[in-house]
Design an enzyme around this catalytic site. Structure first.
Site, PDB file in Angstrom:
ATOM      1  N   GLU A  15       0.815  -1.208   0.000  1.00  0.00           N
ATOM      2  CA  GLU A  15       0.000   0.000   0.000  1.00  0.00           C
ATOM      3  C   GLU A  15       0.852   1.264   0.000  1.00  0.00           C
ATOM      4  OE1 GLU A  15      -3.572   1.854   2.835  1.00  0.00           O
ATOM      5  OE2 GLU A  15      -2.435   0.106   3.484  1.00  0.00           O
ATOM      6  N   GLU A  72     -12.701   2.304   4.964  1.00  0.00           N
ATOM      7  CA  GLU A  72     -11.645   2.629   5.929  1.00  0.00           C
ATOM      8  C   GLU A  72     -11.728   4.120   6.251  1.00  0.00           C
ATOM      9  OE1 GLU A  72      -7.430   0.612   6.233  1.00  0.00           O
ATOM     10  OE2 GLU A  72      -7.189   2.603   5.366  1.00  0.00           O
TER      11      GLU A  72
END
Length: 276
Positions: free
Chosen positions: A155, A256
């Protein structure tokens, strides 16, 4: 794709944090969701004992939800202390000790995506040394993920929130994906496309989607500014998800975002219950 056509998974490390960890899976189920994901839940321990693991496993199973994504140990989150695998010494050792524990826990719940945060740059340590250590540890993680039929996610984060984290662009993260796949020959390392983090870095999101949708193993969303629910900021998230679908992405989208000043159970009014 848009909102109505997407499979959403709720991140229980940023949503429902007004509840104890073991109560969150049931709360997500009560809100209408069937899939959840987690950062490593024990920030102070890379290798928690059987009681902790069994307790969380039981809470997930009893709630009737599926764990679809799990972070490897990454230090204390949220905050500036991101990642462990490229940090020489005790943090890297903890990451290695965590690999088998995390993979085993994921396998026991049918989880097929494991996220490995790279780790901050450390003052006084050659970045090349950290990158070599990262590749070695990521290869170990990729092999562990492969043994349980999972992918390894890598990520990019926001440089504003994580100024010492080296992967702060989509190309930088995908370059590491390529290195890991070359090192292992497995091809199971994939890009985690977090649209909030990329937008914080000023990236051209339609261009990122066009270029990397087929290299992406998971997507996460939050609005910007504020990291709140869709509709609280200015990101055209429904349009971006449409673009992802047209570009070939067929995976899940992780929620998220922070609920703001309301309980998490009230932070899903943007999404009809039938679409959850």
């Amino acid at each position: 794709m848009g909102f109505a056509d997407q499979r959403f998974t709720v991140n229980l490390s940023i949503l429902f944090t007004d509840l104890p960890l073991l109560a969150r899976p049931a709360a997500a189920a009560a809100a209408g969701f069937s899939e959840v994901e987690l950062w490593w839940p024990w920030a102070d321990s890379a290798t928690p004992g059987p009681a902790a693991l069994d307790g969380l496993r039981g809470a997930i199973e009893d709630a009737g939800v599926r764990l679809t994504g799990l972070n490897f140990y990454a230090g204390r989150l949220p905050g500036p202390d991101r990642g462990a695998l490229s940090v020489p010494g005790e943090e890297s050792d903890r990451f290695r000790a965590n690999i088998g524990v995390a993979a085993g826990f994921a396998a026991s719940l049918g989880c097929t995506a494991l996220n490995a945060l790279y780790g901050n740059r450390i003052a006084g340590v050659d970045p090349a040394e950290q990158d070599a250590l990262a590749l070695e540890n990521l290869a170990l993680a990729a092999r562990a993920a492969d043994r349980i039929g999972a992918i390894l996610l890598i990520e990019a984060l926001s440089r504003t929130e994580s100024p010492r984290y080296p992967l702060v662009s989509a190309p930088a993260a995908v370059e590491v994906v390529d290195r890991v796949n070359e090192a292992t020959g497995l091809g199971n390392a994939r890009f985690l496309m977090d649209l909030y983090h990329l937008s914080m870095n000023g990236e051209d999101l339609p261009a990122v989607i066009e270029r990397y949708a087929t290299r992406t193993g998971h997507v996460q969303i939050a609005d910007n500014p504020g990291r709140g629910a869709p509709g609280t900021g200015s990101l055209p998230l429904a349009d971006l998800l449409d673009r992802l679908g047209k570009a070939g992405y067929e995976g899940r989208v992780g929620l998220e975002y922070t609920p703001g000043d309301r309980p998490s159970a009230e932070a899903f009014d943007w999404l009809p219950r039938a679409a959850r």
